[in-house]
Design an enzyme around this catalytic site. Structure first.
Site, mmCIF file in Angstrom:
data_model
loop_
_atom_site.group_PDB
_atom_site.id
_atom_site.type_symbol
_atom_site.label_atom_id
_atom_site.label_comp_id
_atom_site.label_asym_id
_atom_site.label_seq_id
_atom_site.Cartn_x
_atom_site.Cartn_y
_atom_site.Cartn_z
ATOM 1 N N TYR A 141 0.972 -1.149 -0.086
ATOM 2 C CA TYR A 141 0.098 0.205 -0.034
ATOM 3 C C TYR A 141 0.989 1.198 -0.159
ATOM 4 O O TYR A 141 2.210 1.201 -0.138
ATOM 5 C CB TYR A 141 -0.897 0.148 1.275
ATOM 6 C CG TYR A 141 -1.832 -1.176 0.981
ATOM 7 C CD1 TYR A 141 -2.781 -1.196 0.044
ATOM 8 C CD2 TYR A 141 -2.005 -2.394 1.942
ATOM 9 C CE1 TYR A 141 -3.588 -2.427 0.034
ATOM 10 C CE2 TYR A 141 -2.705 -3.446 1.798
ATOM 11 C CZ TYR A 141 -3.489 -3.477 0.796
ATOM 12 O OH TYR A 141 -4.369 -4.660 0.594
ATOM 13 N N ARG B 45 3.413 -1.649 11.062
ATOM 14 C CA ARG B 45 3.465 -3.156 10.180
ATOM 15 C C ARG B 45 4.276 -2.976 8.957
ATOM 16 O O ARG B 45 4.106 -1.997 8.224
ATOM 17 C CB ARG B 45 1.854 -3.467 9.943
ATOM 18 C CG ARG B 45 1.944 -4.822 9.397
ATOM 19 C CD ARG B 45 0.555 -5.394 9.260
ATOM 20 N NE ARG B 45 0.375 -6.561 9.989
ATOM 21 C CZ ARG B 45 -0.322 -7.389 9.583
ATOM 22 N NH1 ARG B 45 -1.394 -7.578 8.693
ATOM 23 N NH2 ARG B 45 -0.542 -8.571 10.627
#
Ligand SMILES: Cc1cc2nc3c(=O)[nH]c(=O)nc-3n(C[C@H](O)[C@H](O)[C@H](O)COP(=O)(O)OP(=O)(O)OC[C@H]3O[C@@H](n4cnc5c(N)ncnc54)[C@H](O)[C@@H]3O)c2cc1C
Ligand SMILES: Cc1cc2nc3c(=O)[nH]c(=O)nc-3n(C[C@H](O)[C@H](O)[C@H](O)COP(=O)(O)O)c2cc1C
Length: 763
Positions: A572, A620
């Site tokens: 992303y 993350r």
């Protein structure tokens, strides 16, 4: 059948024996270059299970072997001035020389012809004059090399240096590991008794330590004298001995892991070390050789043709070999990387060593040595500041990050639900997250929640960019806080080039059929040829998106979330800056890792400023792009973690992959945990492990060995929101809190678990 066994080690001899037992008419000759009692190596290790297999095949030789066994149950580990002993491990050892003499005797008894001092140069002549040729000529098999284009061997020469020595010092009470710190680095020994007055003493160290000692330039005698000095305090005045005088130089080796693509060619078949090797630290080379010999002899008598027997042999044995090689790889990698673990407390170091091959689970250790494991569990709880009066499993230890204390170590991993309407969570989310918070996990992390409408992955993704989102999330967070003692974490993200795609259960990552919106990314690299070309972000885009993250963070704080996670993984937007696969920028935000980390760090610093100082933030990451050196590899992930830690990130959520359609992940149980282990133990940063972790046993062994601080389970929580409470009930742990209206269900489950436990122990 006329058979030639080329090489008279355990494989060749035991195959000859096994064939004769099945049909005495076979005409079998074993050719061996050495004399009958020449041998390298000292003792070999066999398990009770292997011995049972040998007994079933040939009770006579098995009994002879058994009579010469040295047994031991304990493993002792010398480390940082302590000797920690655990029991219940059940091994037996026999001298390799003794084993070969017994096998030679048995082979002769059965009519096998043994030709010693015969060097084989080629299998070709044997193949013409015999029905079957067994290439049992060991690790450096000439036959395998001669027919390399058919067998296609793959040899992986491992990093550590080792030397195989013996000693008359007694190690008869335990299989002993000794870790010694020297002025040149750490060096360690694996020692075990194999007859009444001799023990194997394998010494191993990293290449760097070996170089610093100057072993390369030493003769065997000088090398032995050096090793005797290093380990003097464990040798009780005894010397070390070599019986590998045939090796040149100082006698040190690197272990070669060998695997062949094919094991047979016409009437020639590879067996034992010639076909595949398993690292000595799991002591299975001899087992593999002898069990393969049994299998081949069986199939030659059960299958209609020799080729069918070869196929069956290869099918059956290859999976066993791969299983052992995988355990052996875990084990040898643990030793290769042992310096990573040398800061650990002796209790944790010992646990990590015992579970290194991943063949011994947490509960299996309890069966072996309950008292030892309970001491280790108590140590874990003390370190976690638990005030529980009972010894509990590591998964039920509290964990603190800033002012947030989690009641246990289980995390509901973020999972997109694709059920939002215009970014707004719905009753689906209330029920979904509410159930998981009731289910016992210490922390529930919500799905990637997007900082803007165009930052959504799909039209069903949740957002945190409109007042109604804030209100809807508040309802969920309030429910979790009012009705449960779980904490709730908000994962914020921006989809970047993977945005404007279909719902998870439609065609994942594929563009929308209509209504696509433009997407930004680090560079103009589309996710796949089918996806749109993203816009490379300019400064104004970067400022705008950073501010969107800040605004979303403020909303997340107002709604009452306990923790924030920045999604910098899985390809992303923020991840697209980190991985060189999608970041081809030539400005300050591309090129070196420090540059590629710059934008994610700008976002982090901006959100940290507005997020209350008592509340933690995790990041993350994808610790492996799974494309080799072109992308992020686990060692880069350690650098990433160091940068994050220095910036003030509290914990790293170590995921992997999903950054490129070219990725070739290697799946398996807990397959991403090694990346978490590496980060935690090399960078010294708190971590969360994730990825195919589904048993309480996995969780407990990860935590107890210090491979992570928290463990995220995703799919198991889709199947069972009550995973933690159910696991506690099954394990007999009564310390987790259930929602009050469910007490009767809890009590019934406890009773059922108890009677199942009683039945299991009485059955
Ligand atoms: C240094 C060392 C120590 C080991 N220690 C252990 C241990 O403790 N426990 C354990 O389980 N395993 C151990 N192993 C592994 C174990 O030796 C092998 O896995 C096992 O012996 C395999 O049996 P094999 O018959 O395939 O090969 P080997 O035992 O190597 O036997 C091959 C035989 O073929 C002979 N040979 C080779 N080339 C020729 C030729 N051209 N002509 C004629 N003869 C030839 C050799 O002399 C040898 O006798 C050790 C291996 C090494 C290298
Ligand atoms: C349906 C589904 C949705 C997911 N959505 C997210 C997400 O929103 N954010 C994220 O970081 N990971 C997401 N993941 C990845 C999981 O958090 C987890 O890393 C992965 O599933 C591996 O864990 P598991 O083997 O326990 O399922 C998702 C996984 C699944 C199965």
């Amino acid at each position: 059948m006329k058979v030639a066994c080329l090489g008279g080690g355990p494989a060749g001899l035991y195959f000859a024996i096994s064939m004769k037992l099945r049909d005495a008419a076979h005409d079998i000759v074993v050719y061996e270059r050495n004399r009958p009692d020449d041998t390298f190596g000292w003792g070999v290790v066999l398990s009770d299970e292997t011995l049972a297999n040998l007994s079933a095949n040939d009770p006579v030789s098995a009994e002879a072997i058994r009579k010469h066994f040295a047994y031991w149950d304990d493993i002792a580990v010398h480390y940082r001035g302590q000797r920690i002993v655990s029991t219940g491990h059940g091994f037996c050892g026999i001298g390799r020389k003794q084993l070969l003499i017994l096998l030679q005797q048995r082979a002769r008894e059965l009519g096998v012809k043994l030709r010693f001092e015969t060097e084989i140069e080629s299998a070709a002549e044997f193949a013409k004059t015999h029905d079957l040729v067994i290439a049992s000529d060991g690790l450096n098999s000439k036959v395998r090399n001669e027919l390399a284009s058919c067998f296609r061997p793959d040899t992986d020469v491992r990093k550590c240096k080792f030397v195989w020595l013996g000693t008359h010092q007694k190690f008869d009470d335990a299989f002993t590991f000794i870790f010694e710190e020297t002025q040149h680095g750490w060096i360690w020994a694996h020692a075990y008794q194999f007859d009444s007055d001799t023990a194997t003493f394998i010494i191993e160290c990293s290449e760097a330590t070996w170089d610093k000692f100057g072993f390369a330039a030493m003769t065997q005698d000088e090398s032995i004298a050096t090793c005797e000095r290093i380990f003097a305090k464990y040798l009780g005045g005894h010397g070390l001995m070599s019986n590998a005088r045939h090796l040149r130089g100082s006698g040190w080796l690197n272990f070669p892991r060998v695997l062949c693509e094919r094991w047979s060619h016409e009437n020639i078949v590879l067996m034992g070390d010639a076909a595949a090797t398993a690292h000595f630290s799991i002591g299975s080379g001899t087992k593999l050789a002898m069990e393969s010999a049994i299998a081949m002899a069986d199939y030659l008598h059960s299958e209609p043709t020799m080729q069918a027997a070869f196929r069956k042999y290869e099918d059956a044995r290859r999976s066993e070999v791969l299983r052992l090689q995988s355990a052996a790889r875990n084990s040898l990698e643990w030793f290769e990387n042992v310096e990573r673990y040398l800061h650990l407390d002796p209790v944790q170091f010992n646990y990590s060593l015992l579970t290194r091959s991943q063949r011994i689970s947490h509960e299996n250790l309890r069966l072996r040595d309950k008292a030892w494991l309970e001491d280790a569990e108590a140590w874990f709880q003390r370190r976690a500041d638990s005030n529980s009066p009972n010894v509990r499993r590591p998964m039920f230890a509290p964990f603190r990050l800033r002012d947030m204390t989690l009641k246990n170590r289980i995390v509901v991993s973020p999972m997109a639900q694709y059920k939002a309407i215009d970014g707004c969570p719905t009753d689906w989310h209330l029920v979904h997250y509410g159930e998981r918070a009731k289910g016992g996990a210490g922390l529930v992390c919500i799905e990637m929640t997007c900082v803007s409408p165009e930052g959504r992955i799909t039209p069903g993704c949740t957002g945190m960019y409109a007042p109604e989102h804030e209100a809807a999330w508040k309802r969920i967070v309030d429910f979790v806080h009012t009705e449960t003692d779980a904490k709730i974490c908000c994962q914020l993200g921006h989809s970047g080039a993977k945005g404007s795609t279909q719902l998870g259960w439609e065609e994942m990552d594929a563009p929308l059929k209509d209504g696509n919106w433009p997407v930004p990314s680090a560079s103009e690299v589309p996710w796949s040829p089918r996806n749109q070309r993203p816009k490379a972000m300019d400064r104004a885009d970067m400022d705008r998106v950073r501010d969107q993250f800040v605004a979303a963070t403020q909303m997340a704080d107002r709604t009452g979330f306990d923790m924030l996670e920045l999604h910098c993984a899985h390809g992303y937007l923020l991840s697209s800056f980190i991985t060189p696969l999608t970041n081809t920028r030539t400005d300050d935000y591309g090129g070196t890792l420090a540059n590629r980390m710059r934008y994610p760090l700008e976002v982090f610093h901006a959100v940290r400023l507005v997020w209350p100082s008592g509340k933690p933030i995790s990041v993350r990451i994808s610790a492996n792009d799974w494309v080799g050196e072109e992308g992020i590899e686990p060692e880069d992930a350690v650098q990433i973690a160091r940068i994050l830690q220095e910036a003030g990130v509290d914990i790293c959520n170590v995921s992997a992959g999903q950054t490129s359609i070219r990725a070739r992940p290697v799946y398996g149980r807990m397959f991403q945990t090694p990346f978490s282990d590496r980060i935690r133990n090399e960078a010294g940063m708190a971590t969360m492990a994730v990825g195919n972790i589904y048993e309480p046993d996995h969780v407990n062994s990860i935590l107890m060995a210090g491979r992570a601080d928290l463990v995220c389970l995703a799919r198991p929580h889709l199947a069972d929101p009550y995973w933690t409470l159910h696991a506690a009930a099954r394990l007999g742990d009564r310390g987790e809190t259930w929602p009050a209206p469910y007490y009767q269900g809890r009590d019934q489950l406890y009773r059922l678990a108890e009677s199942a436990g009683t039945m299991a122990t009485s059955g």
